[in-house]
Design a protein around this motif. Structure first.
Motif, PDB file in Angstrom:
ATOM      1  N   ALA A  40     -21.911  61.814   2.950  1.00 60.22           N
ATOM      2  CA  ALA A  40     -23.048  61.311   2.174  1.00 60.22           C
ATOM      3  C   ALA A  40     -22.576  60.386   1.058  1.00 60.22           C
ATOM      4  CB  ALA A  40     -23.840  62.480   1.604  1.00 60.22           C
ATOM      5  N   THR A  41     -21.450  60.753   0.426  1.00 61.10           N
ATOM      6  CA  THR A  41     -20.916  59.922  -0.653  1.00 61.10           C
ATOM      7  C   THR A  41     -20.488  58.562  -0.120  1.00 61.10           C
ATOM      8  OG1 THR A  41     -20.162  61.911  -1.784  1.00 61.10           O
ATOM      9  CG2 THR A  41     -19.207  59.831  -2.484  1.00 61.10           C
ATOM     10  N   LEU A  42     -19.830  58.554   1.033  1.00 54.95           N
ATOM     11  CA  LEU A  42     -19.422  57.285   1.619  1.00 54.95           C
ATOM     12  C   LEU A  42     -20.621  56.407   1.955  1.00 54.95           C
ATOM     13  CD1 LEU A  42     -16.511  58.441   3.971  1.00 54.95           C
ATOM     14  CD2 LEU A  42     -16.322  57.192   1.821  1.00 54.95           C
ATOM     15  N   ARG A  43     -21.663  57.032   2.522  1.00 57.42           N
ATOM     16  CA  ARG A  43     -22.861  56.243   2.849  1.00 57.42           C
ATOM     17  C   ARG A  43     -23.508  55.700   1.578  1.00 57.42           C
ATOM     18  NH1 ARG A  43     -23.510  60.447   6.704  1.00 57.42           N
ATOM     19  NH2 ARG A  43     -24.851  61.598   5.265  1.00 57.42           N
ATOM     20  N   ALA A  44     -23.538  56.539   0.514  1.00 56.29           N
ATOM     21  CA  ALA A  44     -24.137  56.063  -0.748  1.00 56.29           C
ATOM     22  C   ALA A  44     -23.334  54.915  -1.327  1.00 56.29           C
ATOM     23  CB  ALA A  44     -24.229  57.220  -1.738  1.00 56.29           C
ATOM     24  N   ARG A  45     -22.005  55.018  -1.241  1.00 59.56           N
ATOM     25  CA  ARG A  45     -21.154  53.940  -1.776  1.00 59.56           C
ATOM     26  C   ARG A  45     -21.339  52.664  -0.974  1.00 59.56           C
ATOM     27  NH1 ARG A  45     -16.249  53.819  -4.585  1.00 59.56           N
ATOM     28  NH2 ARG A  45     -15.865  51.648  -5.137  1.00 59.56           N
ATOM     29  N   THR A  46     -21.447  52.805   0.306  1.00 62.25           N
ATOM     30  CA  THR A  46     -21.671  51.616   1.148  1.00 62.25           C
ATOM     31  C   THR A  46     -23.012  50.973   0.838  1.00 62.25           C
ATOM     32  OG1 THR A  46     -20.328  52.641   2.883  1.00 62.25           O
ATOM     33  CG2 THR A  46     -21.737  50.815   3.518  1.00 62.25           C
ATOM     34  N   ALA A  47     -24.018  51.828   0.621  1.00 59.60           N
ATOM     35  CA  ALA A  47     -25.345  51.295   0.299  1.00 59.60           C
ATOM     36  C   ALA A  47     -25.313  50.535  -1.024  1.00 59.60           C
ATOM     37  CB  ALA A  47     -26.364  52.430   0.252  1.00 59.60           C
ATOM     38  N   ARG A  48     -24.622  51.083  -2.014  1.00 58.63           N
ATOM     39  CA  ARG A  48     -24.537  50.391  -3.303  1.00 58.63           C
ATOM     40  C   ARG A  48     -23.803  49.064  -3.154  1.00 58.63           C
ATOM     41  NH1 ARG A  48     -23.449  55.635  -5.243  1.00 58.63           N
ATOM     42  NH2 ARG A  48     -21.206  55.148  -5.342  1.00 58.63           N
ATOM     43  N   ALA A  49     -22.751  49.053  -2.349  1.00 59.45           N
ATOM     44  CA  ALA A  49     -22.034  47.792  -2.135  1.00 59.45           C
ATOM     45  C   ALA A  49     -22.918  46.760  -1.463  1.00 59.45           C
ATOM     46  CB  ALA A  49     -20.784  48.072  -1.298  1.00 59.45           C
TER      47      ALA A  49
ATOM     48  N   LEU B 274      -5.589  53.796   1.240  1.00 57.09           N
ATOM     49  CA  LEU B 274      -6.955  54.087   0.789  1.00 57.09           C
ATOM     50  C   LEU B 274      -7.935  53.912   1.928  1.00 57.09           C
ATOM     51  CD1 LEU B 274      -8.879  54.778  -1.530  1.00 57.09           C
ATOM     52  CD2 LEU B 274      -8.951  52.330  -2.087  1.00 57.09           C
ATOM     53  N   ARG B 275      -7.695  52.862   2.748  1.00 54.66           N
ATOM     54  CA  ARG B 275      -8.584  52.639   3.894  1.00 54.66           C
ATOM     55  C   ARG B 275      -8.527  53.808   4.865  1.00 54.66           C
ATOM     56  NH1 ARG B 275      -7.917  51.222   8.938  1.00 54.66           N
ATOM     57  NH2 ARG B 275      -5.654  50.927   8.642  1.00 54.66           N
ATOM     58  N   LEU B 276      -7.318  54.256   5.098  1.00 56.30           N
ATOM     59  CA  LEU B 276      -7.173  55.379   6.030  1.00 56.30           C
ATOM     60  C   LEU B 276      -7.802  56.648   5.481  1.00 56.30           C
ATOM     61  CD1 LEU B 276      -3.512  54.843   7.295  1.00 56.30           C
ATOM     62  CD2 LEU B 276      -5.659  54.321   8.500  1.00 56.30           C
ATOM     63  N   SER B 277      -7.632  56.842   4.132  1.00 56.10           N
ATOM     64  CA  SER B 277      -8.180  58.076   3.555  1.00 56.10           C
ATOM     65  C   SER B 277      -9.706  58.024   3.491  1.00 56.10           C
ATOM     66  CB  SER B 277      -7.600  58.295   2.156  1.00 56.10           C
ATOM     67  OG  SER B 277      -7.968  57.239   1.292  1.00 56.10           O
ATOM     68  N   LEU B 278     -10.275  56.787   3.327  1.00 65.56           N
ATOM     69  CA  LEU B 278     -11.728  56.669   3.248  1.00 65.56           C
ATOM     70  C   LEU B 278     -12.351  56.377   4.603  1.00 65.56           C
ATOM     71  CD1 LEU B 278     -12.067  54.609  -0.064  1.00 65.56           C
ATOM     72  CD2 LEU B 278     -12.274  57.071   0.248  1.00 65.56           C
TER      73      LEU B 278
END
Length: 517
Positions: free
Chosen positions: A340-349, A447-451
């Motif tokens: 959910a956090t990743l989706r929220a961050r992507t949405a903000r971007a 960072l890419r791999l971890s995210l």
């Protein structure tokens, strides 16, 4: 005789005999030697004088008269006791006269102490005198070594004394024994014993003959006359001055000599001296074994006590599951929140990108390009002005260099050095920038791999796609016919999607395709 005497003098007509001095002296000497050929005389020794020639002159006296005595140099060593002033003795010798001084004297051939009482009195007198000098002071006595490596024995090589000492040493703890043979009785006893003690002390440590760590002066029992050599002052002083600890074992337990007071330890018998010299080897081994057993028991007890203490303390500690339960729960919660956090961050971007897209309009770009063209024109105008001036300066400098080769070479060398420095700086800077860029790229890749979603797939999740489009809700899945499911490791599975079955009895899937539900 009558012809030699003048009768014309006043003594004419008298009948007394008349002699010369030599005649009367010789007659007296012959009379004394005939009447007192060999006699024994008892008395107290008076003054004593030893001549440089070795002859001994002294007096024998009683409460009223004095008898002069002489012992020639060759006779001195035959005396059983050394004469001392005040000693009551019985002397044996021949009475003779010395005409040159009208004296008579006794030529003493033998001397002995006049009874045990006199010997004891002389012994006590000598003991008091030596004690007053501090010869018997207890502070001078040294402790015996616990286990001497070498033992020196001063005694007669014949007799039972040395055999008893060696036998007892062999039974208790065998040691290296050095024997210094001496006379233990008679006139020669005292100087030989003293020389033996001093000889052992004179041995150098580490020499060819090992220096003893302990001395034993031993003799069997006997009368006071037999043991008298160990009461002589020369022996007592040698024992007191010995740097090596010394045990005296002279006579039986009831016999006491002056060396016993000067020695570091007195033994009642020679056998007891051997027992004092060394411990019992078997007793030492048993003692060491006992100490080893006690040490082992103590070590086992300490280990057991510490182990019990550790067990008791461990009971008060929480279990490992309890310690890790909170961390595990936090990890699970964070894992659940991560998508959910990743989706929220992507949405903000995306929102930010949309705003930026709104600002990038053709009019703004046109204005920016116009501004850049105007600035470029200004720089071109300045360049047209500055370029001829710089060209003239360079040409003038070049002409100057043509005229002066040395400055040219120096200038070229300076420029070369400056160029080399710039090249080094360029290489260093490029390498550093390359390293920083590489490190930043590696960090961004981590960072890419971890995210990335691949890590999420490793925790049991899956990605559902309809072609290249990622399906994120159930409505999109129901709308698609064939979906591709990607699992951890990159494995994919194609599956048929369908409508959600109605509530109640489940609707079986079509025979020609599978269903996700």
């Amino acid at each position: 005789m009558d012809d030699l005497i003048d009768d014309s003098g006043p003594a004419r007509g008298r009948n007394e005999g008349e002699y010369t001095v030599s005649e009367i002296s010789g007659a007296v000497k012959r009379t004394l030697e005939d009447a007192f050929g060999r006699i024994r005389v008892k008395g107290e020794i008076g003054r004593i004088f030893r001549a440089r020639s070795g002859h001994l002159y002294y007096d024998i006296k009683d409460d009223r008269n004095v008898l002069a005595c002489t012992t020639w140099k060759g006779q001195v060593s035959q005396l059983s006791v050394a004469p001392e002033e005040g000693m009551e003795v019985v002397v044996t010798g021949k009475l003779s006269a010395f005409g040159a001084q009208s004296k008579y004297n006794l030529n003493v051939e033998a001397m002995e102490v006049a009874g045990a009482g006199a010997l004891m009195a002389m012994l006590e007198k000598r003991r008091v005198a030596l004690a007053a000098e501090g010869v018997f002071d207890p502070s001078r006595k040294r402790p015996l070594p616990f286990l001497p490596e070498v033992i020196g024995v001063v005694t007669s090589p014949q007799g039972a004394v040395i055999r008893d000492i060696l036998h007892r040493l062999r039974d208790r703890f065998p040691r290296h024994v050095l024997i210094w043979p001496v006379a233990v009785q008679g006139r020669a006893s005292a100087p030989e014993v003293a020389n033996a003690i001093r000889g052992f002390n004179a041995l150098p440590p580490g020499g060819a003959i090992p220096r003893p760590d302990l001395l034993i002066v031993a003799r069997g029992g006997g009368s006071i006359e037999d043991l008298w050599g160990f009461n002589e002052e020369i022996v007592v002083r040698a024992a007191a001055e010995s740097a090596i600890p010394l045990i005296s074992a002279v006579g039986h337990e009831t016999d006491t000599t002056l060396i016993d007071h000067a020695s570091d330890r007195r033994a009642p018998t020679p056998t007891a001296a051997a027992e004092m010299a060394v411990p019992v080897r078997l007793d030492l081994l048993a003692h060491v074994d006992g100490l080893g057993a006690r040490q082992a028991r103590a070590a086992r007890g300490i280990v057991a006590a510490r182990g019990q203490r550790l067990t008791d303390l461990s009971r008060g500690l929480p279990r490992a599951d309890a310690l890790l339960a909170g961390a595990r729960q936090r990890l699970d919660l964070a894992s659940d929140r991560l998508p959910a956090t990743l989706r929220a961050r992507t949405a903000r971007a995306r929102v930010i990108l949309s705003r930026l897209e709104g600002r990038i309009v053709p009019a703004a770009l046109t204005a920016r390009l116009a501004d850049r063209r105007r600035r470029l024109a200004e720089l071109g105008t300045r360049l047209d002005t500055a370029l001829p001036r710089a060209t003239r300066q360079k040409r003038a400098r070049l002409d100057l260099v043509h005229l002066r080769p040395a400055p040219l070479m120096r200038l070229m060398r300076q420029d070369g050095e400056r160029l080399a420095g710039l090249a080094d700086r360029l290489v260093t800077g490029a390498r550093g920038r390359h390293d920083r860029a590489r490190d930043r790229l590696a960090a961004l890749d981590r960072l890419r791999l971890s995210l990335g979603y691949e890590r999420t797939l490793d925790r049991g999740f899956a990605v559902i796609r309809d072609g290249d489009r990622v399906l994120t809700d159930s409505a999109a899945v129901r709308a698609a016919r064939i979906v591709t499911i990607q699992f951890a490791g990159g494995d994919t599975v194609d599956a048929a999607a369908g409508q959600t079955p109605p509530r109640g009895k489940p609707k079986p899937p079509a025979p020609d395709q599978g269903s996700l539900f």
